[in-house]
Design an enzyme around this catalytic site. Structure first.
Site, PDB file in Angstrom:
ATOM      1  N   GLN A 147       0.927  -1.236  -0.024  1.00 33.02           N
ATOM      2  CA  GLN A 147       0.005   0.149   0.036  1.00 33.02           C
ATOM      3  C   GLN A 147       0.756   1.423   0.174  1.00 33.02           C
ATOM      4  OE1 GLN A 147      -3.336   0.157   2.773  1.00 33.02           O
ATOM      5  NE2 GLN A 147      -3.346   2.400   2.892  1.00 33.02           N
ATOM      6  N   ASP A 223       9.117 -10.959  -1.566  1.00 27.42           N
ATOM      7  CA  ASP A 223       9.954 -11.706  -2.633  1.00 27.42           C
ATOM      8  C   ASP A 223       9.274 -12.918  -3.102  1.00 27.42           C
ATOM      9  OD1 ASP A 223      11.676  -9.512  -2.268  1.00 27.42           O
ATOM     10  OD2 ASP A 223      12.561 -10.436  -0.634  1.00 27.42           O
TER      11      ASP A 223
END
Length: 299
Positions: A147, A223
């Site tokens: 966000q 990741d």
């Protein structure tokens, strides 16, 4: 979906632990992808330990590696994945890499995790922002920001769901086909709310997913998610709902296994004990049980 599964992943590397390429490579391999890794930085361990040592790859060194691949005709990839980058010149060189790889394979899918910060704080220099916003993001097919990264890229504060979808649409106007806001602050005490949208062949699909919160802070999860989502979008032929369910359910399995390994630590869960238990989660990565359901929402 049959065909070439060969990924070039450019992101950080740690000698010990699982972030960056160490977090992405094993899951991609388990899911049937050949993985070539270029390490934007090489550190002894991730920076959350408080002390680390290592090196940052320069843009010229990235160019040398790409030249070697080109000379030996090893530069035909189905996907490019990028994550944390340690220098602004290196980031600019990535744009050249994307454009070049598309001359070799026009169908290349570029998955970009625009790693700049979280929780209201940037952990890269501010001059990274315009390069990501104006140069890198428009080249991407898939982006997976959190966000905070969405807000600084779009210049819009997200206070509610409507704000979030407006921000997602900004990425689509830049040419990005699929946007996953990997975590928002719009959930509740027990869940994180994830939002995703695909706009492919003039068909838009929006989804949301409630992700159970776990009582620990993990590193390398973004990741891992980007790698899993890349893989499942390819395997499902870009089915957004199915890909999200498999990626998020895998994440939950890995994190629960990681958390279980610290159960004797009480409140003192060390950084080392909280390293992702990827090897122990091989079966969960390869064949995930769907424990988190994704909801398709009206446009």
């Amino acid at each position: 979906m049959a065909g070439n599964r060969r990924v070039l992943t450019i992101q950080s590397h740690v000698v010990s632990g699982y972030v960056g390429n160490k977090s992405a490579t094993f899951p991609l391999q388990i899911l049937g992808f050949e993985v070539d890794a270029i390490n934007s930085v090489q550190f002894s361990n991730h920076t959350g330990y408080g002390f680390f040592k290592g090196q940052i790859l320069s843009d010229s060194e990235l160019g040398e590696l790409m030249e070697g691949l080109k000379k030996n005709k090893l530069d035909n990839y189905s996907h490019l994945l990028t994550g944390y980058v340690g220098s602004i010149q290196f980031l600019k060189r990535i744009a050249e890499v994307v454009k070049y790889l598309r001359t070799v394979n026009p169908s290349l899918i570029y998955v970009c995790d625009p790693v700049m910060g979280d929780n209201g704080k940037m952990y890269v220099p501010e001059d990274f922002l315009p390069v990501y916003r104006d140069v890198i993001v428009p080249l991407a097919d898939i982006v997976t920001p959190n966000q905070f990264e969405v807000e600084i890229l779009t210049g819009k504060k997200i206070n509610n769901i409507s704000d979030a979808w407006e921000a997602v649409d900004w990425f689509h106007t830049c040419g990005v086909k699929t946007v996953v806001v990997s975590s928002t602050e719009l959930g509740d005490e027990k869940t994180l709310l994830g939002l995703a949208s695909s706009c492919i062949d003039n068909q838009t699909v929006r989804t949301r997913v409630k992700i159970p919160k776990l009582p620990a802070s993990f590193t390398g999860t973004g990741d891992l998610f980007a790698a899993l989502f890349l893989a499942w979008m390819h395997i499902t032929n870009s089915n957004l709902k199915d890909s999200l369910e498999r990626a998020v359910s895998t994440m939950q399995a890995v994190l629960k296994k990681t958390l279980a390994s610290t159960q004797d630590d009480g409140e003192h869960k060390t950084q080392a004990r909280l390293e992702l238990k990827l090897i122990q989660s091989k079966k969960d990565i390869e064949c995930p049980s769907i424990t988190v359901k994704v909801e398709t929402v009206n446009n």
